[in-house]
Design a protein around this motif. Structure first.
Motif, PDB file in Angstrom:
ATOM      1  N   ILE A  34       0.857  -1.185   0.000  1.00  0.00           N
ATOM      2  CA  ILE A  34       0.000   0.000   0.000  1.00  0.00           C
ATOM      3  C   ILE A  34       0.889   1.229   0.000  1.00  0.00           C
ATOM      4  O   ILE A  34       1.826   1.331   0.795  1.00  0.00           O
ATOM      5  CB  ILE A  34      -0.913   0.014   1.240  1.00  0.00           C
ATOM      6  CG1 ILE A  34      -1.880  -1.167   1.176  1.00  0.00           C
ATOM      7  CG2 ILE A  34      -1.656   1.336   1.344  1.00  0.00           C
ATOM      8  CD1 ILE A  34      -2.735  -1.333   2.415  1.00  0.00           C
ATOM      9  N   GLU A  35       0.620   2.125  -0.913  1.00  0.00           N
ATOM     10  CA  GLU A  35       1.312   3.408  -0.938  1.00  0.00           C
ATOM     11  C   GLU A  35       0.300   4.491  -0.615  1.00  0.00           C
ATOM     12  O   GLU A  35      -0.728   4.612  -1.282  1.00  0.00           O
ATOM     13  CB  GLU A  35       1.944   3.679  -2.302  1.00  0.00           C
ATOM     14  CG  GLU A  35       2.586   5.029  -2.340  1.00  0.00           C
ATOM     15  CD  GLU A  35       3.864   5.058  -3.137  1.00  0.00           C
ATOM     16  OE1 GLU A  35       4.324   6.168  -3.397  1.00  0.00           O
ATOM     17  OE2 GLU A  35       4.363   3.995  -3.513  1.00  0.00           O
ATOM     18  N   LYS A  36       0.582   5.242   0.419  1.00  0.00           N
ATOM     19  CA  LYS A  36      -0.321   6.315   0.844  1.00  0.00           C
ATOM     20  C   LYS A  36       0.224   7.644   0.340  1.00  0.00           C
ATOM     21  O   LYS A  36       1.392   7.974   0.560  1.00  0.00           O
ATOM     22  CB  LYS A  36      -0.430   6.351   2.363  1.00  0.00           C
ATOM     23  CG  LYS A  36      -0.992   5.086   2.969  1.00  0.00           C
ATOM     24  CD  LYS A  36      -1.002   5.205   4.484  1.00  0.00           C
ATOM     25  CE  LYS A  36      -1.451   3.934   5.145  1.00  0.00           C
ATOM     26  NZ  LYS A  36      -1.434   4.080   6.615  1.00  0.00           N
ATOM     27  N   THR A  37      -0.640   8.394  -0.318  1.00  0.00           N
ATOM     28  CA  THR A  37      -0.268   9.699  -0.848  1.00  0.00           C
ATOM     29  C   THR A  37      -1.272  10.726  -0.358  1.00  0.00           C
ATOM     30  O   THR A  37      -2.478  10.508  -0.428  1.00  0.00           O
ATOM     31  CB  THR A  37      -0.257   9.686  -2.385  1.00  0.00           C
ATOM     32  OG1 THR A  37       0.642   8.669  -2.820  1.00  0.00           O
ATOM     33  CG2 THR A  37       0.168  11.022  -2.954  1.00  0.00           C
ATOM     34  N   GLY A  38      -0.778  11.823   0.162  1.00  0.00           N
ATOM     35  CA  GLY A  38      -1.630  12.920   0.607  1.00  0.00           C
ATOM     36  C   GLY A  38      -1.326  14.169  -0.182  1.00  0.00           C
ATOM     37  O   GLY A  38      -0.173  14.401  -0.576  1.00  0.00           O
ATOM     38  N   LEU A  39      -2.341  14.948  -0.435  1.00  0.00           N
ATOM     39  CA  LEU A  39      -2.184  16.188  -1.194  1.00  0.00           C
ATOM     40  C   LEU A  39      -2.284  17.386  -0.249  1.00  0.00           C
ATOM     41  O   LEU A  39      -3.179  17.447   0.586  1.00  0.00           O
ATOM     42  CB  LEU A  39      -3.268  16.290  -2.273  1.00  0.00           C
ATOM     43  CG  LEU A  39      -3.370  15.109  -3.236  1.00  0.00           C
ATOM     44  CD1 LEU A  39      -4.534  15.314  -4.196  1.00  0.00           C
ATOM     45  CD2 LEU A  39      -2.066  14.923  -3.987  1.00  0.00           C
ATOM     46  N   ILE A  40      -1.362  18.307  -0.413  1.00  0.00           N
ATOM     47  CA  ILE A  40      -1.359  19.519   0.402  1.00  0.00           C
ATOM     48  C   ILE A  40      -1.511  20.712  -0.531  1.00  0.00           C
ATOM     49  O   ILE A  40      -0.863  20.783  -1.570  1.00  0.00           O
ATOM     50  CB  ILE A  40      -0.036  19.680   1.170  1.00  0.00           C
ATOM     51  CG1 ILE A  40       0.183  18.492   2.094  1.00  0.00           C
ATOM     52  CG2 ILE A  40      -0.019  20.978   1.964  1.00  0.00           C
ATOM     53  CD1 ILE A  40       1.541  18.518   2.793  1.00  0.00           C
ATOM     54  N   ARG A  41      -2.373  21.614  -0.139  1.00  0.00           N
ATOM     55  CA  ARG A  41      -2.467  22.871  -0.884  1.00  0.00           C
ATOM     56  C   ARG A  41      -2.331  24.006   0.119  1.00  0.00           C
ATOM     57  O   ARG A  41      -2.570  23.789   1.302  1.00  0.00           O
ATOM     58  CB  ARG A  41      -3.752  22.957  -1.693  1.00  0.00           C
ATOM     59  CG  ARG A  41      -5.027  23.083  -0.944  1.00  0.00           C
ATOM     60  CD  ARG A  41      -6.251  23.289  -1.856  1.00  0.00           C
ATOM     61  NE  ARG A  41      -6.533  22.133  -2.682  1.00  0.00           N
ATOM     62  CZ  ARG A  41      -6.434  22.122  -4.020  1.00  0.00           C
ATOM     63  NH1 ARG A  41      -6.096  23.190  -4.687  1.00  0.00           N
ATOM     64  NH2 ARG A  41      -6.703  21.041  -4.700  1.00  0.00           N
ATOM     65  N   PRO A  42      -1.962  25.185  -0.331  1.00  0.00           N
ATOM     66  CA  PRO A  42      -1.824  26.308   0.604  1.00  0.00           C
ATOM     67  C   PRO A  42      -3.131  26.527   1.376  1.00  0.00           C
ATOM     68  O   PRO A  42      -4.226  26.400   0.821  1.00  0.00           O
ATOM     69  CB  PRO A  42      -1.525  27.504  -0.302  1.00  0.00           C
ATOM     70  CG  PRO A  42      -0.926  26.900  -1.532  1.00  0.00           C
ATOM     71  CD  PRO A  42      -1.605  25.567  -1.695  1.00  0.00           C
ATOM     72  N   ARG A  43      -2.989  26.816   2.659  1.00  0.00           N
ATOM     73  CA  ARG A  43      -4.150  26.960   3.534  1.00  0.00           C
ATOM     74  C   ARG A  43      -5.149  27.995   3.011  1.00  0.00           C
ATOM     75  O   ARG A  43      -6.349  27.758   3.040  1.00  0.00           O
ATOM     76  CB  ARG A  43      -3.702  27.323   4.945  1.00  0.00           C
ATOM     77  CG  ARG A  43      -4.872  27.377   5.921  1.00  0.00           C
ATOM     78  CD  ARG A  43      -4.409  27.480   7.324  1.00  0.00           C
ATOM     79  NE  ARG A  43      -3.739  26.233   7.662  1.00  0.00           N
ATOM     80  CZ  ARG A  43      -3.296  25.931   8.858  1.00  0.00           C
ATOM     81  NH1 ARG A  43      -3.430  26.777   9.839  1.00  0.00           N
ATOM     82  NH2 ARG A  43      -2.709  24.779   9.082  1.00  0.00           N
ATOM     83  N   GLU A  44      -4.665  29.126   2.521  1.00  0.00           N
ATOM     84  CA  GLU A  44      -5.573  30.168   2.012  1.00  0.00           C
ATOM     85  C   GLU A  44      -6.414  29.618   0.862  1.00  0.00           C
ATOM     86  O   GLU A  44      -7.606  29.884   0.763  1.00  0.00           O
ATOM     87  CB  GLU A  44      -4.804  31.398   1.519  1.00  0.00           C
ATOM     88  CG  GLU A  44      -3.776  31.960   2.476  1.00  0.00           C
ATOM     89  CD  GLU A  44      -2.456  31.179   2.455  1.00  0.00           C
ATOM     90  OE1 GLU A  44      -1.915  30.864   1.376  1.00  0.00           O
ATOM     91  OE2 GLU A  44      -1.978  30.877   3.569  1.00  0.00           O
ATOM     92  N   GLU A  45      -5.766  28.865  -0.014  1.00  0.00           N
ATOM     93  CA  GLU A  45      -6.466  28.285  -1.163  1.00  0.00           C
ATOM     94  C   GLU A  45      -7.486  27.239  -0.695  1.00  0.00           C
ATOM     95  O   GLU A  45      -8.615  27.203  -1.183  1.00  0.00           O
ATOM     96  CB  GLU A  45      -5.469  27.650  -2.125  1.00  0.00           C
ATOM     97  CG  GLU A  45      -6.107  27.090  -3.378  1.00  0.00           C
ATOM     98  CD  GLU A  45      -5.096  26.402  -4.288  1.00  0.00           C
ATOM     99  OE1 GLU A  45      -5.535  25.543  -5.074  1.00  0.00           O
ATOM    100  OE2 GLU A  45      -3.891  26.702  -4.206  1.00  0.00           O
TER     101      GLU A  45
END
Length: 129
Positions: A34-45
Motif C-alpha cells: 500500500i502506498e499512501k499519498t496525501g495532497l497539500i495545498r496552501p491553507r488560504e487556497e
C-alpha cells in the motif's frame, strides 16, 4: 463515549464475537504494498475552496434538505457541520447569513483537524499542489 459503546454492542451482537477480538487479530499478509499519498495545498487556497463549496451547497438546496431532516435533528448522524448550523437557524438562534458563516468556519476547522490527524501517519507521502 456513548457512540463507541453503541457501536461496539452492534458489532458484538451482529457477529457474535467480542469487539476486542477485531483489534487483536494478526495483520493479514497481502500480495501488494500500500502506498499512501496525501495532497497539500496552501491553507488560504484550501479555505477559499471550502467557502466556495459551502456557497455552492447552499445554492443547490442544502437549506431545503436540512428542513426535511429537521424533525430528526437529534440523531447522531445529523450532528454534523452544515446541518447543526442550519438547525440552529431554524430554531431562531441566528439568521441565515450567520448560519452560512458558521458552516464555513466549522468546515475549515474540520479540515484542519483532518490534516492534523493524517499528518501523524508517517507512511503518507505528501505532495504539495
Amino acid at each position: 463515549n456513548a457512540q463507541r459503546v453503541i457501536r461496539a454492542l452492534e458489532v458484538t451482537l451482529s457477529t457474535g464475537r467480542k469487539f476486542s477480538s477485531f483489534k487483536t487479530n494478526p495483520r493479514k499478509k497481502r500480495f501488494f504494498e500500500i502506498e499512501k499519498t496525501g495532497l497539500i495545498r496552501p491553507r488560504e487556497e484550501l479555505y477559499e475552496r471550502i467557502d466556495r463549496r459551502v456557497d455552492e451547497m447552499i445554492r443547490q438546496g442544502l437549506e431545503n434538505e436540512a428542513r426535511g431532516l429537521f424533525e430528526l435533528r437529534r440523531l447522531p448522524a445529523l450532528n454534523t457541520v452544515g446541518y447543526k448550523e442550519l438547525f440552529d437557524y431554524f430554531e431562531g438562534k441566528y439568521d441565515i447569513d450567520e448560519a452560512v458563516r458558521l458552516i464555513k468556519r466549522n468546515s475549515r476547522h474540520y479540515a484542519k483537524k483532518q490534516m492534523t490527524w493524517w499528518r501523524r501517519d508517517r507512511d503518507i507521502n505528501w505532495i504539495e499542489l
